[in-house]
Design a protein around this motif. Structure first.
Motif, PDB file in Angstrom:
ATOM      1  N   MET A   1       7.346  88.348  56.218  1.00  0.00           N
ATOM      2  CA  MET A   1       8.088  87.311  55.695  1.00  0.00           C
ATOM      3  C   MET A   1       7.724  86.710  54.189  1.00  0.00           C
ATOM      4  SD  MET A   1      10.194  86.233  57.813  1.00  0.00           S
ATOM      5  CE  MET A   1      10.658  86.857  59.709  1.00  0.00           C
ATOM      6  N   ASP A   2       8.568  86.684  53.114  1.00  0.00           N
ATOM      7  CA  ASP A   2       8.130  86.240  51.878  1.00  0.00           C
ATOM      8  C   ASP A   2       8.513  84.837  51.728  1.00  0.00           C
ATOM      9  OD1 ASP A   2      10.980  85.903  50.942  1.00  0.00           O
ATOM     10  OD2 ASP A   2      11.034  88.029  51.006  1.00  0.00           O
ATOM     11  N   SER A   3       8.098  84.042  50.676  1.00  0.00           N
ATOM     12  CA  SER A   3       8.338  82.735  50.561  1.00  0.00           C
ATOM     13  C   SER A   3       9.702  82.337  50.152  1.00  0.00           C
ATOM     14  CB  SER A   3       7.408  82.182  49.280  1.00  0.00           C
ATOM     15  OG  SER A   3       7.735  83.064  47.900  1.00  0.00           O
ATOM     16  N   GLN A   4      10.638  83.402  49.889  1.00  0.00           N
ATOM     17  CA  GLN A   4      11.785  83.055  49.771  1.00  0.00           C
ATOM     18  C   GLN A   4      12.704  82.319  51.150  1.00  0.00           C
ATOM     19  OE1 GLN A   4      13.557  83.246  47.028  1.00  0.00           O
ATOM     20  NE2 GLN A   4      11.918  84.601  45.758  1.00  0.00           N
ATOM     21  N   ASN A   5      11.965  82.425  52.170  1.00  0.00           N
ATOM     22  CA  ASN A   5      12.601  81.884  53.192  1.00  0.00           C
ATOM     23  C   ASN A   5      12.420  80.258  53.149  1.00  0.00           C
ATOM     24  OD1 ASN A   5      13.199  84.341  54.443  1.00  0.00           O
ATOM     25  ND2 ASN A   5      11.394  84.526  55.551  1.00  0.00           N
ATOM     26  N   THR A   6      11.882  79.925  52.251  1.00  0.00           N
ATOM     27  CA  THR A   6      11.638  78.390  52.274  1.00  0.00           C
ATOM     28  C   THR A   6      12.946  77.774  51.625  1.00  0.00           C
ATOM     29  OG1 THR A   6      10.691  78.510  50.071  1.00  0.00           O
ATOM     30  CG2 THR A   6       9.149  78.311  51.754  1.00  0.00           C
ATOM     31  N   THR A   7      13.770  78.297  51.093  1.00  0.00           N
ATOM     32  CA  THR A   7      15.111  77.836  50.583  1.00  0.00           C
ATOM     33  C   THR A   7      15.828  77.807  51.926  1.00  0.00           C
ATOM     34  OG1 THR A   7      16.071  80.096  50.034  1.00  0.00           O
ATOM     35  CG2 THR A   7      14.593  78.795  48.165  1.00  0.00           C
ATOM     36  N   GLN A   8      16.619  76.730  51.980  1.00  0.00           N
ATOM     37  CA  GLN A   8      17.526  76.435  53.128  1.00  0.00           C
ATOM     38  C   GLN A   8      18.707  75.508  52.537  1.00  0.00           C
ATOM     39  OE1 GLN A   8      15.387  74.218  56.168  1.00  0.00           O
ATOM     40  NE2 GLN A   8      17.011  74.972  57.725  1.00  0.00           N
ATOM     41  N   ASP A   9      19.808  75.987  53.346  1.00  0.00           N
ATOM     42  CA  ASP A   9      20.988  75.030  52.877  1.00  0.00           C
ATOM     43  C   ASP A   9      20.936  73.960  53.594  1.00  0.00           C
ATOM     44  OD1 ASP A   9      21.871  77.430  51.226  1.00  0.00           O
ATOM     45  OD2 ASP A   9      23.368  78.108  52.769  1.00  0.00           O
ATOM     46  N   LYS A  10      21.626  72.972  53.027  1.00  0.00           N
ATOM     47  CA  LYS A  10      21.554  71.670  53.614  1.00  0.00           C
ATOM     48  C   LYS A  10      23.068  71.070  53.914  1.00  0.00           C
ATOM     49  CE  LYS A  10      19.777  66.974  52.772  1.00  0.00           C
ATOM     50  NZ  LYS A  10      18.691  66.126  51.961  1.00  0.00           N
ATOM     51  N   GLU A  11      23.319  70.639  55.285  1.00  0.00           N
ATOM     52  CA  GLU A  11      24.564  70.096  55.569  1.00  0.00           C
ATOM     53  C   GLU A  11      24.436  68.767  55.266  1.00  0.00           C
ATOM     54  OE1 GLU A  11      25.689  71.710  59.434  1.00  0.00           O
ATOM     55  OE2 GLU A  11      27.240  72.940  58.341  1.00  0.00           O
ATOM     56  N   VAL A  12      25.487  68.459  54.544  1.00  0.00           N
ATOM     57  CA  VAL A  12      25.722  66.787  54.393  1.00  0.00           C
ATOM     58  C   VAL A  12      27.095  66.324  54.553  1.00  0.00           C
ATOM     59  CG1 VAL A  12      23.905  66.621  52.466  1.00  0.00           C
ATOM     60  CG2 VAL A  12      26.363  67.317  51.838  1.00  0.00           C
ATOM     61  N   LEU A  13      27.245  65.079  55.052  1.00  0.00           N
ATOM     62  CA  LEU A  13      28.293  64.447  55.235  1.00  0.00           C
ATOM     63  C   LEU A  13      28.881  63.740  53.783  1.00  0.00           C
ATOM     64  CD1 LEU A  13      30.992  63.646  57.005  1.00  0.00           C
ATOM     65  CD2 LEU A  13      29.389  61.309  57.480  1.00  0.00           C
ATOM     66  N   SER A  14      29.858  64.147  53.094  1.00  0.00           N
ATOM     67  CA  SER A  14      30.203  63.232  52.103  1.00  0.00           C
ATOM     68  C   SER A  14      31.164  62.002  52.307  1.00  0.00           C
ATOM     69  CB  SER A  14      30.894  64.219  50.931  1.00  0.00           C
ATOM     70  OG  SER A  14      32.170  64.531  51.609  1.00  0.00           O
ATOM     71  N   PHE A  15      31.115  61.041  51.413  1.00  0.00           N
ATOM     72  CA  PHE A  15      31.890  59.866  51.628  1.00  0.00           C
ATOM     73  C   PHE A  15      32.333  59.097  50.263  1.00  0.00           C
ATOM     74  CE2 PHE A  15      27.362  58.648  52.253  1.00  0.00           C
ATOM     75  CZ  PHE A  15      27.436  57.380  51.871  1.00  0.00           C
ATOM     76  N   ARG A  16      32.876  58.263  50.487  1.00  0.00           N
ATOM     77  CA  ARG A  16      33.246  57.664  49.109  1.00  0.00           C
ATOM     78  C   ARG A  16      32.871  56.079  49.095  1.00  0.00           C
ATOM     79  NH1 ARG A  16      35.591  59.308  45.025  1.00  0.00           N
ATOM     80  NH2 ARG A  16      36.733  61.325  44.898  1.00  0.00           N
ATOM     81  N   LEU A  17      32.383  55.664  48.083  1.00  0.00           N
ATOM     82  CA  LEU A  17      32.304  54.257  47.587  1.00  0.00           C
ATOM     83  C   LEU A  17      32.602  53.801  46.273  1.00  0.00           C
ATOM     84  CD1 LEU A  17      28.528  53.807  48.861  1.00  0.00           C
ATOM     85  CD2 LEU A  17      30.553  52.739  50.039  1.00  0.00           C
ATOM     86  N   ALA A  18      33.798  53.252  46.131  1.00  0.00           N
ATOM     87  CA  ALA A  18      34.513  52.980  44.835  1.00  0.00           C
ATOM     88  C   ALA A  18      34.932  54.207  44.293  1.00  0.00           C
ATOM     89  CB  ALA A  18      33.525  52.165  44.220  1.00  0.00           C
ATOM     90  N   LYS A  19      34.512  54.448  43.318  1.00  0.00           N
ATOM     91  CA  LYS A  19      34.911  55.686  42.671  1.00  0.00           C
ATOM     92  C   LYS A  19      33.939  56.897  42.869  1.00  0.00           C
ATOM     93  CE  LYS A  19      38.134  53.655  39.390  1.00  0.00           C
ATOM     94  NZ  LYS A  19      38.054  52.826  38.189  1.00  0.00           N
ATOM     95  N   GLU A  20      32.900  56.723  43.415  1.00  0.00           N
ATOM     96  CA  GLU A  20      31.816  57.886  43.403  1.00  0.00           C
ATOM     97  C   GLU A  20      31.758  58.122  44.904  1.00  0.00           C
ATOM     98  OE1 GLU A  20      30.503  58.663  40.785  1.00  0.00           O
ATOM     99  OE2 GLU A  20      31.436  56.784  39.528  1.00  0.00           O
ATOM    100  N   GLU A  21      31.176  59.578  44.864  1.00  0.00           N
ATOM    101  CA  GLU A  21      31.078  60.262  46.204  1.00  0.00           C
ATOM    102  C   GLU A  21      29.528  60.510  46.492  1.00  0.00           C
ATOM    103  OE1 GLU A  21      33.669  63.646  48.038  1.00  0.00           O
ATOM    104  OE2 GLU A  21      33.570  64.049  45.824  1.00  0.00           O
ATOM    105  N   TYR A  22      29.245  60.111  47.604  1.00  0.00           N
ATOM    106  CA  TYR A  22      27.757  59.988  48.148  1.00  0.00           C
ATOM    107  C   TYR A  22      27.777  61.098  49.252  1.00  0.00           C
ATOM    108  CZ  TYR A  22      27.459  55.747  45.342  1.00  0.00           C
ATOM    109  OH  TYR A  22      27.225  54.833  44.566  1.00  0.00           O
ATOM    110  N   ALA A  23      26.378  61.374  49.432  1.00  0.00           N
ATOM    111  CA  ALA A  23      26.290  62.455  50.821  1.00  0.00           C
ATOM    112  C   ALA A  23      25.018  62.158  51.465  1.00  0.00           C
ATOM    113  CB  ALA A  23      26.181  63.783  50.042  1.00  0.00           C
ATOM    114  N   ILE A  24      24.935  62.221  52.768  1.00  0.00           N
ATOM    115  CA  ILE A  24      23.880  62.111  53.570  1.00  0.00           C
ATOM    116  C   ILE A  24      23.631  63.424  54.594  1.00  0.00           C
ATOM    117  CG2 ILE A  24      23.669  59.491  53.491  1.00  0.00           C
ATOM    118  CD1 ILE A  24      25.168  59.421  56.267  1.00  0.00           C
ATOM    119  N   SER A  25      22.459  63.443  55.053  1.00  0.00           N
ATOM    120  CA  SER A  25      22.231  64.766  55.868  1.00  0.00           C
ATOM    121  C   SER A  25      22.846  64.514  57.059  1.00  0.00           C
ATOM    122  CB  SER A  25      20.776  64.492  56.020  1.00  0.00           C
ATOM    123  OG  SER A  25      20.496  65.522  57.405  1.00  0.00           O
ATOM    124  N   ILE A  26      23.886  65.507  57.710  1.00  0.00           N
ATOM    125  CA  ILE A  26      24.776  65.508  58.746  1.00  0.00           C
ATOM    126  C   ILE A  26      23.994  65.283  59.945  1.00  0.00           C
ATOM    127  CG2 ILE A  26      24.758  67.885  59.043  1.00  0.00           C
ATOM    128  CD1 ILE A  26      27.657  65.544  59.440  1.00  0.00           C
TER     129      ILE A  26
END
Length: 159
Positions: A1-26
């Motif tokens: 195993m090489d060190s490339q396995n440390t990269t990991q996709d992150k699933e987030v829930l996106s939501f709106r506040l005013a005109k901006e979009e935010y996200a938190i861990s699902i």
């Protein structure tokens, strides 16, 4: 195993506040509910809208628009409560609307800009880009555990 396995996709829930979009861990999201007026608590901070009974559990409700000082909140058919599980505490957060679940890879994330001495910058873990969209990714654990809210402080001291 090489060190490339440390990269990991992150699933987030996106939501709106005013005109901006935010996200938190699902992984922090327990459920999403339509907004119902909570029971008010006397002498609670302005951002704590009150409490609600969620299947026998008393859940504090935090209005994120008030917390982030984003203007007067408007409650309509799109307003939802994202029910979170933070350090074994259930907390509801009111947002203008929920967008979708997004998977962010490492190359879609940018570090949060330096905010100087403002404490609010501590809650931003980075900026995610999805096509033309920019998501402000929040560290919801740290935000909900902050002294500003005082929701989880007693537990941290006891732990």
């Amino acid at each position: 195993m090489d060190s490339q396995n440390t990269t990991q996709d992150k699933e987030v829930l996106s939501f709106r506040l005013a005109k901006e979009e935010y996200a938190i861990s699902i992984l922090k999201v327990q459920e999403i509910r339509g907004y119902e007026e909570p029971t008010l608590l006397p002498s609670a901070p302005a951002c704590i809208k009150g409490i609600m009974n969620l299947r026998g559990s008393i859940v504090p409700i935090v209005d994120m628009r008030i917390l982030f000082n984003l203007g007067e909140p408007v409650y309509d058919q799109f307003t939802v409560v994202i029910v979170l599980n933070i350090k074994n505490h259930v907390i509801g957060m009111v947002v203008d609307s929920v967008s979708d679940v997004v998977t962010l890879s490492d190359d879609q994330m940018r570090p949060a800009p330096e905010m100087g001495s403002t404490a609010d910058g501590d809650y931003i873990t980075g900026l995610g880009t999805v096509g033309e969209r920019m998501l402000i990714v929040l560290d919801i654990d740290q935000l909900m555990s902050s002294e500003k809210l005082g929701l989880i402080n007693g537990v941290q001291k006891a732990a």
